[in-house]
Design a protein around this motif. Sequence first.
Motif, mmCIF file in Angstrom:
data_model
loop_
_atom_site.group_PDB
_atom_site.id
_atom_site.type_symbol
_atom_site.label_atom_id
_atom_site.label_comp_id
_atom_site.label_asym_id
_atom_site.label_seq_id
_atom_site.Cartn_x
_atom_site.Cartn_y
_atom_site.Cartn_z
ATOM 1 N N LEU A 1 60.744 90.124 4.386
ATOM 2 C CA LEU A 1 61.755 90.961 5.008
ATOM 3 C C LEU A 1 61.915 90.585 6.483
ATOM 4 O O LEU A 1 63.039 90.497 6.994
ATOM 5 N N ARG A 2 60.797 90.350 7.184
ATOM 6 C CA ARG A 2 60.865 89.968 8.597
ATOM 7 C C ARG A 2 61.612 88.645 8.748
ATOM 8 O O ARG A 2 62.412 88.474 9.687
ATOM 9 N N GLN A 3 61.373 87.727 7.833
ATOM 10 C CA GLN A 3 62.043 86.430 7.910
ATOM 11 C C GLN A 3 63.560 86.575 7.739
ATOM 12 O O GLN A 3 64.343 85.953 8.460
ATOM 13 N N LEU A 4 63.977 87.409 6.741
ATOM 14 C CA LEU A 4 65.401 87.598 6.499
ATOM 15 C C LEU A 4 66.093 88.219 7.704
ATOM 16 O O LEU A 4 67.188 87.796 8.100
ATOM 17 N N LEU A 5 65.454 89.215 8.293
ATOM 18 C CA LEU A 5 66.062 89.875 9.448
ATOM 19 C C LEU A 5 66.072 88.951 10.661
ATOM 20 O O LEU A 5 66.994 89.011 11.489
ATOM 21 N N SER A 6 65.072 88.096 10.754
ATOM 22 C CA SER A 6 64.980 87.225 11.931
ATOM 23 C C SER A 6 66.039 86.132 11.941
ATOM 24 O O SER A 6 66.388 85.609 13.013
ATOM 25 N N ILE A 7 66.572 85.756 10.774
ATOM 26 C CA ILE A 7 67.600 84.712 10.741
ATOM 27 C C ILE A 7 69.003 85.302 10.800
ATOM 28 O O ILE A 7 69.986 84.583 10.604
ATOM 29 N N GLY A 8 69.108 86.605 11.039
ATOM 30 C CA GLY A 8 70.411 87.223 11.259
ATOM 31 C C GLY A 8 71.016 87.906 10.061
ATOM 32 O O GLY A 8 72.183 88.335 10.128
ATOM 33 N N VAL A 9 70.289 88.024 8.953
ATOM 34 C CA VAL A 9 70.807 88.763 7.797
ATOM 35 C C VAL A 9 70.737 90.255 8.116
ATOM 36 O O VAL A 9 69.672 90.782 8.435
ATOM 37 N N SER A 10 71.848 90.921 8.069
ATOM 38 C CA SER A 10 71.873 92.337 8.446
ATOM 39 C C SER A 10 71.263 93.212 7.354
ATOM 40 O O SER A 10 71.184 92.836 6.178
ATOM 41 N N ARG A 11 70.840 94.365 7.773
ATOM 42 C CA ARG A 11 70.269 95.318 6.831
ATOM 43 C C ARG A 11 71.295 95.750 5.782
ATOM 44 O O ARG A 11 70.982 95.900 4.596
ATOM 45 N N GLN A 12 72.536 95.960 6.209
ATOM 46 C CA GLN A 12 73.558 96.409 5.261
ATOM 47 C C GLN A 12 73.927 95.303 4.275
ATOM 48 O O GLN A 12 74.239 95.570 3.113
ATOM 49 N N ALA A 13 73.891 94.051 4.724
ATOM 50 C CA ALA A 13 74.131 92.950 3.791
ATOM 51 C C ALA A 13 73.028 92.892 2.744
ATOM 52 O O ALA A 13 73.280 92.615 1.555
ATOM 53 N N LEU A 14 71.795 93.164 3.179
ATOM 54 C CA LEU A 14 70.689 93.231 2.225
ATOM 55 C C LEU A 14 70.913 94.340 1.205
ATOM 56 O O LEU A 14 70.691 94.160 -0.001
ATOM 57 N N LEU A 15 71.341 95.481 1.687
ATOM 58 C CA LEU A 15 71.576 96.616 0.793
ATOM 59 C C LEU A 15 72.610 96.269 -0.273
ATOM 60 O O LEU A 15 72.362 96.429 -1.473
ATOM 61 N N TRP A 16 73.761 95.792 0.159
ATOM 62 C CA TRP A 16 74.839 95.553 -0.801
ATOM 63 C C TRP A 16 74.549 94.334 -1.680
ATOM 64 O O TRP A 16 74.923 94.311 -2.862
ATOM 65 N N GLY A 17 73.856 93.361 -1.144
ATOM 66 C CA GLY A 17 73.491 92.217 -1.962
ATOM 67 C C GLY A 17 72.503 92.583 -3.049
ATOM 68 O O GLY A 17 72.647 92.182 -4.215
ATOM 69 N N LYS A 18 71.470 93.338 -2.674
ATOM 70 C CA LYS A 18 70.480 93.761 -3.669
ATOM 71 C C LYS A 18 71.098 94.728 -4.692
ATOM 72 O O LYS A 18 70.784 94.666 -5.886
ATOM 73 N N ALA A 19 71.973 95.616 -4.223
ATOM 74 C CA ALA A 19 72.641 96.528 -5.154
ATOM 75 C C ALA A 19 73.481 95.746 -6.158
ATOM 76 O O ALA A 19 73.483 96.047 -7.364
ATOM 77 N N LEU A 20 74.183 94.712 -5.661
ATOM 78 C CA LEU A 20 75.016 93.893 -6.546
ATOM 79 C C LEU A 20 74.155 93.116 -7.541
ATOM 80 O O LEU A 20 74.495 93.031 -8.731
ATOM 81 N N GLY A 21 73.047 92.570 -7.088
ATOM 82 C CA GLY A 21 72.185 91.804 -7.985
ATOM 83 C C GLY A 21 71.562 92.666 -9.066
ATOM 84 O O GLY A 21 71.561 92.305 -10.249
#
Length: 502
Positions: free
Chosen positions: A172-192
């Motif tokens: 999670l720290r790695q994803l946030l550190s490269i600029g992936v937003s929290r909301q993009a994570l939410l909608w991406g995981k919800a879609l998957g």
Amino acid sequence: MTDTTMGGGSPRRVGVIRTIAVKELREIFRDGRFAWAAAIVAVLLIAALTTGAARFADYRAMQEAAQAQSNDQFYTQGDKNPHSGAHYGNYAFKSQGPLSLFDGGVENYAGSFVFMEAHRQNAALAPPAGDLSAISRFGDLNGAMILQILMPLLIIFLGFAAFAGEREKGTLRQLLSIGVSRQALLWGKALGIGAAVALVLIPCILVGAVVIAALQIAPSGDAFGARLGLLALAYAGYGLIFLFLTLAVSALASSPRTALIIMVGFWAFCVFLMPKAAGEVSKALHPSPPLGVFQTSMQETRVKGLGGPPPRARLEIYRKQLLKKYGVERTADLPIYWVSTMMQKLEEMDHEVFDHFYNGLRDDYLAQRRTQDTLGALAPVLPLSSISMGLSGTDLNHQNAFTAAAEKHRRMMVFKVNNYLSEMAVGFNANQALTGNVSLETNVLVAKEEVFKMVPPFHYDPPSLGDVMREYGFSFGVLIAWLLGSIVVAVVAVGRLRPQTR
């Protein structure tokens, strides 16, 4: 680095969400537990839909045969007094809609046919649950039960580690550190996760649709397609509620295990505890009388009357009014057949009593169901269950519509035979010869059996889709409120998402 939040709808943001969804879907497929869980849900759902379709086809054939046989027996009961023919009676069988194979609703616990006879309004008889074993009465395996109980459990198992697991592994720290937003994570995981669930359920539903088409049990018309579409939307919304709540809890929980425990507890509360609790609360707030008390009170009221003079006294007043109207002193001198007139008058006085008691009972049951829908604010399965039964044609409203149609037919049948007596008995009081389908035998008016064909066969038109939507508009509103609330909770929870526990 630029933050790729959900505002604006840029192609880059969409691409990020798609990438996260694909990654989530691949991880789900690599997890052996998904294959087992998906297989169990798929097998149960396909079995429920296919066996339900076959059972429905068999029931429809039996119902049509039974109704035809009952009609034939009524029309060929032999020469007799027409009113005696009404006492011989006929049966009204409830025809089920094809969606009852998906959601049985109250069908197993409500009567499937009504005996229609003179002077009595009978309750529906022979609920199918009466023929089931004790263990079978705990629940009927159908598509609605599987989707209401097992679908949210599958979603929870797929999503409980969505954020908590990423945090625990350090990704999670790695994803946030490269600029992936929290909301993009939410909608991406919800879609998957949503795509994984859809890949399990949609093929099963298509198999059920093929079976329905093969058995030719789906009616033509837009209402059937609209009901299917609304059912799909309601269940999709129900699944999304659990999906977003699971992601919210996963974002806030300290570990995947904690998230799983919380969501499984919420699932058990919703699908097991609340339906039973809501039923008990609704009965406490709107109690309905026991069957024995109901029948005894109704019979006593038929004798005593609802208010004012008792029925026999009212009948005597009516008789005197007729004598005065026609200027005669004896009923034998009336230009109408007093016996049939008297029987019809007694019928109409009974109607008042029947309407009072049966309408009151229906109001009690309706108030109970609406109370349960209101308690749906605590558990989304309650409004979904009402919507599902209503759209499937297996709810209390459809049962009430059937019994009301049977009673309307019964009253029409009795009126027709009594009116026929009145019209054809001209000269009966003077002991004159009668012609046509009526004859005098031992001072009793006897009609040929062809006379009974003046009563048309029983026909039942179930409530329309518009009626269903008006009745369950509140339930749809509660379900939509749950969905919007779960999305807001997930957005807020993920907005507070931290890359590591403190």
